[in-house]
Design an enzyme around this catalytic site. Structure first.
Site, PDB file in Angstrom:
ATOM      1  N   GLN A  33       0.834  -1.196   0.000  1.00 16.74           N
ATOM      2  CA  GLN A  33       0.000   0.000   0.000  1.00 16.74           C
ATOM      3  C   GLN A  33       0.875   1.255   0.000  1.00 16.74           C
ATOM      4  O   GLN A  33       2.074   1.191   0.259  1.00 16.74           O
ATOM      5  CB  GLN A  33      -0.913   0.004   1.235  1.00 16.74           C
ATOM      6  CG  GLN A  33      -0.160  -0.191   2.539  1.00 16.74           C
ATOM      7  CD  GLN A  33      -0.993  -0.874   3.602  1.00 16.74           C
ATOM      8  OE1 GLN A  33      -2.216  -0.720   3.658  1.00 16.74           O
ATOM      9  NE2 GLN A  33      -0.349  -1.623   4.453  1.00 16.74           N
ATOM     10  N   HIS A  64      -8.426   3.808  20.106  1.00 13.72           N
ATOM     11  CA  HIS A  64      -7.715   2.675  20.702  1.00 13.72           C
ATOM     12  C   HIS A  64      -8.274   2.279  22.062  1.00 13.72           C
ATOM     13  O   HIS A  64      -8.359   1.090  22.377  1.00 13.72           O
ATOM     14  CB  HIS A  64      -6.218   3.000  20.799  1.00 13.72           C
ATOM     15  CG  HIS A  64      -5.544   3.072  19.467  1.00 13.72           C
ATOM     16  ND1 HIS A  64      -4.930   4.215  18.992  1.00 13.72           N
ATOM     17  CD2 HIS A  64      -5.408   2.152  18.482  1.00 13.72           C
ATOM     18  CE1 HIS A  64      -4.435   3.987  17.793  1.00 13.72           C
ATOM     19  NE2 HIS A  64      -4.722   2.746  17.450  1.00 13.72           N
ATOM     20  N   GLU A 108       0.130  -8.537  11.543  1.00 15.61           N
ATOM     21  CA  GLU A 108       0.170  -7.384  10.650  1.00 15.61           C
ATOM     22  C   GLU A 108       0.677  -7.829   9.287  1.00 15.61           C
ATOM     23  O   GLU A 108       1.708  -8.508   9.203  1.00 15.61           O
ATOM     24  CB  GLU A 108       1.069  -6.299  11.239  1.00 15.61           C
ATOM     25  CG  GLU A 108       1.404  -5.144  10.309  1.00 15.61           C
ATOM     26  CD  GLU A 108       0.175  -4.360   9.858  1.00 15.61           C
ATOM     27  OE1 GLU A 108      -0.033  -4.280   8.624  1.00 15.61           O
ATOM     28  OE2 GLU A 108      -0.565  -3.840  10.720  1.00 15.61           O
ATOM     29  N   ASP A 140      -0.962 -12.441   6.574  1.00 17.68           N
ATOM     30  CA  ASP A 140      -2.309 -12.021   6.229  1.00 17.68           C
ATOM     31  C   ASP A 140      -3.265 -12.495   7.320  1.00 17.68           C
ATOM     32  O   ASP A 140      -3.211 -13.658   7.753  1.00 17.68           O
ATOM     33  CB  ASP A 140      -2.707 -12.616   4.879  1.00 17.68           C
ATOM     34  CG  ASP A 140      -4.151 -12.339   4.546  1.00 17.68           C
ATOM     35  OD1 ASP A 140      -4.461 -11.201   4.185  1.00 17.68           O
ATOM     36  OD2 ASP A 140      -4.965 -13.280   4.663  1.00 17.68           O
ATOM     37  N   ASP A 158      -8.227  -4.516  14.069  1.00 16.72           N
ATOM     38  CA  ASP A 158      -7.907  -3.106  13.857  1.00 16.72           C
ATOM     39  C   ASP A 158      -7.582  -2.915  12.380  1.00 16.72           C
ATOM     40  O   ASP A 158      -6.451  -2.659  11.992  1.00 16.72           O
ATOM     41  CB  ASP A 158      -6.721  -2.714  14.744  1.00 16.72           C
ATOM     42  CG  ASP A 158      -6.343  -1.250  14.622  1.00 16.72           C
ATOM     43  OD1 ASP A 158      -7.141  -0.481  14.054  1.00 16.72           O
ATOM     44  OD2 ASP A 158      -5.248  -0.882  15.086  1.00 16.72           O
ATOM     45  N   CYS A 159      -8.613  -3.064  11.570  1.00 20.37           N
ATOM     46  CA  CYS A 159      -8.428  -3.127  10.122  1.00 20.37           C
ATOM     47  C   CYS A 159      -8.617  -1.764   9.481  1.00 20.37           C
ATOM     48  O   CYS A 159      -9.205  -0.853  10.053  1.00 20.37           O
ATOM     49  CB  CYS A 159      -9.416  -4.124   9.518  1.00 20.37           C
ATOM     50  SG  CYS A 159     -11.123  -3.862  10.067  1.00 20.37           S
ATOM     51  N   THR A 160      -8.124  -1.642   8.263  1.00 19.30           N
ATOM     52  CA  THR A 160      -8.413  -0.473   7.450  1.00 19.30           C
ATOM     53  C   THR A 160      -9.819  -0.616   6.879  1.00 19.30           C
ATOM     54  O   THR A 160     -10.512  -1.608   7.131  1.00 19.30           O
ATOM     55  CB  THR A 160      -7.393  -0.340   6.312  1.00 19.30           C
ATOM     56  OG1 THR A 160      -7.446  -1.521   5.493  1.00 19.30           O
ATOM     57  CG2 THR A 160      -5.976  -0.188   6.855  1.00 19.30           C
ATOM     58  N   ASP A 161     -10.260   0.353   6.092  1.00 20.03           N
ATOM     59  CA  ASP A 161     -11.565   0.225   5.438  1.00 20.03           C
ATOM     60  C   ASP A 161     -11.522  -0.908   4.416  1.00 20.03           C
ATOM     61  O   ASP A 161     -10.441  -1.328   3.978  1.00 20.03           O
ATOM     62  CB  ASP A 161     -11.932   1.550   4.766  1.00 20.03           C
ATOM     63  CG  ASP A 161     -12.324   2.608   5.791  1.00 20.03           C
ATOM     64  OD1 ASP A 161     -13.441   2.505   6.322  1.00 20.03           O
ATOM     65  OD2 ASP A 161     -11.498   3.497   6.070  1.00 20.03           O
ATOM     66  N   PRO A 165      -5.735  -3.988   0.972  1.00 23.61           N
ATOM     67  CA  PRO A 165      -5.366  -5.083   1.869  1.00 23.61           C
ATOM     68  C   PRO A 165      -6.389  -5.346   2.963  1.00 23.61           C
ATOM     69  O   PRO A 165      -6.479  -6.462   3.476  1.00 23.61           O
ATOM     70  CB  PRO A 165      -4.027  -4.605   2.461  1.00 23.61           C
ATOM     71  CG  PRO A 165      -3.493  -3.639   1.476  1.00 23.61           C
ATOM     72  CD  PRO A 165      -4.700  -2.962   0.893  1.00 23.61           C
TER      73      PRO A 165
END
EC number: 2.5.1.16
Length: 285
Positions: A33, A64, A108, A140, A158-161, A165
C-alpha cells in the site's frame, strides 16, 4: 496530495476532508500500500494509507481505548488477546495496560507499517513493542485465523476500510476463522466505519457475523478524524450477557484494573451500546 502543502483524503466520492501539510516525514509505496506520515498543526502526526487517514496523534486515544477496553472489561477474565492489524502500536499499548493479560499476539500484513510507525509515531506504541507478553506475526489476517492452532479470549480487528489489503478482513472467511479460534465466551470486535456514510458495510458485517455468533451488534464512539458522525465497532460473541452488564460491574472491574483513560470510562462503556435509530432500523430490515 493535491500539492506540497495540502493532503486530500479520497475515501468518499463527491466530498472529503483535507489536512494542511507542515512537514512530510515519510512517503513511500510499500509492497502492499501507499503510506504517508506527515505533520499537521491541528492533529500532530498523521498516518494515511492509500489516501485514507488511519490515525492521528491528536485523537487516536479515543479509537484505541474503545476498541480495547470495551471487550476486555466486558469479558473480565481475558488472558490471551489477538490483534489483527494494529501496526501503529496504539492497540498494543492499550491491551498491554491490562496486567491480567498473559499473551498478546499481533498479526500485521505489512512489516513496513510496523517499522515506520515505531520510528515516526513512537507515542502510539509508547514502548509496548518491548512488552515480554507480545508476539508479532507478519502474515495475512485471514490466513492466520484459518491456520493457527492458538486460541484467544479477545480478538480485535484493527483493520483499514474494506478496500485494498483490508478488504479481506470483512469477509465471511475471516469471521469464520475468528470464530474457530475464539475461546468459549470470547469476544470479537472490529472497526466498522462511520455508519452514516458506510451503512452498507455495517449491514454486511452484521449479516456475516450473524452466521457464526449468537450475539452480534455494534457499539460506538465519535472520533473527529473519522469524518461523518459516530464510528461503529462490530461486536460478536456467544455470551449474550456481556453486552448487558450492570454499570456497577464494569466500574468494579475498571477500578480493579487501575486504569486511567482519556476517553473510556464505565459510564461511556455502557452508553456506547446505544445506537441511533437510523442504524437500528437498517439492522432490523
Amino acid at each position: 496530495m493535491t500539492d506540497d502543502r495540502q493532503w486530500q483524503e479520497t475515501l468518499h466520492d463527491g466530498f472529503g476532508q483535507y489536512f494542511s501539510v507542515d512537514n512530510v516525514l515519510y512517503h513511500e509505496k510499500t509492497a502492499h500500500q501507499e503510506l504517508i506520515i506527515f505533520e499537521n498543526a491541528a492533529f500532530g502526526r498523521i498516518m494515511a494509507l492509500d489516501g485514507v487517514v488511519q490515525t492521528t496523534e491528536r485523537d487516536e486515544f479515543i479509537y484505541h481505548e474503545m476498541l480495547t477496553h470495551v471487550p476486555l472489561m466486558a469479558h473480565g477474565q481475558a488472558k490471551r488477546v489477538l490483534i489483527i492489524g494494529g501496526g501503529d502500536g496504539g492497540m498494543l499499548r492499550e491491551v498491554a495496560r491490562h496486567s491480567g493479560v498473559e499473551s498478546i499476539t499481533m498479526v500485521e500484513i505489512d512489516a513496513s507499517v510496523v517499522s515506520f510507525c515505531r520510528q515516526y509515531l513512537p507515542n502510539h506504541s509508547a514502548g509496548a513493542y518491548e512488552d515480554p507478553r507480545f508476539n508479532l506475526v507478519i502474515d495475512d489476517g485471514v490466513n492466520f485465523v484459518s491456520q493457527t492452532t492458538q486460541t484467544f479470549d479477545i480478538i480485535i480487528s484493527d483493520c483499514t476500510d474494506p478496500v485494498g489489503p483490508g478488504e479481506s478482513l470483512f469477509t465471511s472467511a475471516f469471521y469464520e476463522g475468528c470464530k474457530r479460534i475464539l475461546n468459549p465466551g470470547g469476544v470479537f470486535v472490529a472497526q466498522n466505519g462511520v455508519c452514516f456514510l458506510q451503512q452498507d458495510e455495517a449491514l454486511s458485517s452484521h449479516r456475516r457475523l450473524g452466521q457464526y455468533f449468537t450475539d452480534v451488534s455494534f457499539y460506538q464512539a465519535a472520533i473527529p478524524t473519522y469524518y461523518g458522525g459516530i464510528m461503529t465497532f462490530a461486536w460478536a460473541t456467544d455470551n449474550e450477557t456481556l453486552r448487558y452488564l450492570r454499570p456497577a460491574t464494569i466500574q468494579a472491574r475498571f477500578h480493579h484494573a487501575g486504569l486511567r483513560c482519556r476517553y473510556y470510562n464505565p459510564a461511556v462503556h455502557c452508553a456506547a451500546f446505544a445506537l441511533p435509530q437510523y442504524l437500528q432500523d437498517a439492522l432490523a430490515t
